[in-house]
Design an enzyme around this catalytic site. Structure first.
Site, PDB file in Angstrom:
ATOM      1  N   TRP A  70      34.898  45.852  49.447  1.00 31.42           N
ATOM      2  CA  TRP A  70      36.220  45.563  49.083  1.00 31.42           C
ATOM      3  C   TRP A  70      36.858  45.084  50.344  1.00 31.42           C
ATOM      4  O   TRP A  70      37.869  45.361  50.667  1.00 31.42           O
ATOM      5  CB  TRP A  70      37.053  46.619  48.519  1.00 31.42           C
ATOM      6  CG  TRP A  70      36.395  47.391  47.461  1.00 31.42           C
ATOM      7  CD1 TRP A  70      35.807  48.508  47.165  1.00 31.42           C
ATOM      8  CD2 TRP A  70      36.230  46.799  45.950  1.00 31.42           C
ATOM      9  NE1 TRP A  70      35.273  48.835  46.147  1.00 31.42           N
ATOM     10  CE2 TRP A  70      35.706  47.668  45.248  1.00 31.42           C
ATOM     11  CE3 TRP A  70      36.585  45.617  45.587  1.00 31.42           C
ATOM     12  CZ2 TRP A  70      35.370  47.514  43.886  1.00 31.42           C
ATOM     13  CZ3 TRP A  70      36.288  45.430  44.139  1.00 31.42           C
ATOM     14  CH2 TRP A  70      35.607  46.467  43.341  1.00 31.42           C
ATOM     15  N   PHE A  87      45.063  30.195  27.328  1.00 33.13           N
ATOM     16  CA  PHE A  87      46.471  30.561  26.634  1.00 33.13           C
ATOM     17  C   PHE A  87      46.637  31.830  25.958  1.00 33.13           C
ATOM     18  O   PHE A  87      47.663  32.541  26.036  1.00 33.13           O
ATOM     19  CB  PHE A  87      47.078  29.414  25.989  1.00 33.13           C
ATOM     20  CG  PHE A  87      46.629  29.405  24.575  1.00 33.13           C
ATOM     21  CD1 PHE A  87      47.041  29.826  23.399  1.00 33.13           C
ATOM     22  CD2 PHE A  87      45.181  28.859  24.256  1.00 33.13           C
ATOM     23  CE1 PHE A  87      46.645  29.984  22.181  1.00 33.13           C
ATOM     24  CE2 PHE A  87      44.822  28.681  23.098  1.00 33.13           C
ATOM     25  CZ  PHE A  87      45.370  29.404  22.065  1.00 33.13           C
ATOM     26  N   THR A  88      45.349  32.339  25.532  1.00 32.26           N
ATOM     27  CA  THR A  88      45.278  33.590  24.813  1.00 32.26           C
ATOM     28  C   THR A  88      45.588  34.896  25.428  1.00 32.26           C
ATOM     29  O   THR A  88      45.978  35.757  25.061  1.00 32.26           O
ATOM     30  CB  THR A  88      44.110  33.575  24.074  1.00 32.26           C
ATOM     31  OG1 THR A  88      43.067  33.666  24.930  1.00 32.26           O
ATOM     32  CG2 THR A  88      43.804  32.697  23.153  1.00 32.26           C
TER      33      THR A  88
END
Length: 182
Positions: A70, A87-88
């Protein structure tokens, strides 16, 4: 831009297939991020700038020199990004049916999505930014390294920020109108 899902990829290829009169390979990347981009009806240029910077700088990768997790970003490792309009991501359930009314509609969403791609390319290397076909039926093959899936949402904007953006857009429109009249 309001909502984005990231999938960190391994060294294998990521392939985005768009079915359009049969199978056609549209984009693929090597190691990098697959970014599913949802655009809400409230999103604007401020969201685009914020999301582009976040996607390029978020620390998801291990530093090869010391093995620290990380600690490195797409920029640090010169990785690729594959953006897929989705878009969902802006759905809510109405009973047992999804409702997508919070998603920005077609032409406006496509323009803002294009702005995101251009902004990523201007902040990084344009040839490392890939995408599919906006609004097309897609089949995405992903091989995760981890897996790591994050949902990132751009922060709400103050009224002052929204007013500043409105003034900037009005100034741009006025400048374009003056250029066209000369």
């Amino acid at each position: 831009m309001g909502r984005t899902r990231l999938e960190r990829q391994s060294n294998t290829r990521l392939i985005l297939n768009i079915h359009y009169f049969g199978d056609e390979l549209v984009s693929s990347i090597g190691r990098g991020l697959c970014v599913l981009v949802g655009i809400s009806s409230d999103d604007n240029a401020n969201d685009v700038d914020w999301m582009a910077r976040k996607l390029l700088n978020i620390r998801l990768f291990e530093d090869p020199a010391n093995g620290k997790r990380w600690s490195q970003s797409v920029l640090d490792q010169r990785l690729e990004l594959l953006c897929v309009s989705q878009f969902t991501l802006y759905h809510r359930m109405k009973g047992n049916r999804p409702d997508f009314s919070r998603a920005m509609q077609g032409p406006d969403a496509q323009a803002l999505y294009g702005t995101l791609l251009a902004r990523l390319g201007s902040l990084y290397e344009a040839d490392k930014i890939k995408d599919g076909r906006f609004g097309a039926m897609t089949q995405v093959h992903i091989q995760n390294d981890g897996p790591v899936t994050l949902e990132i949402e751009s922060p709400a904007q103050s009224q002052a920020e929204l007013d500043k953006l409105k003034r900037a857009n009005e100034h741009k429109a006025k400048s374009k109108k003056e250029e066209g009249g000369q």
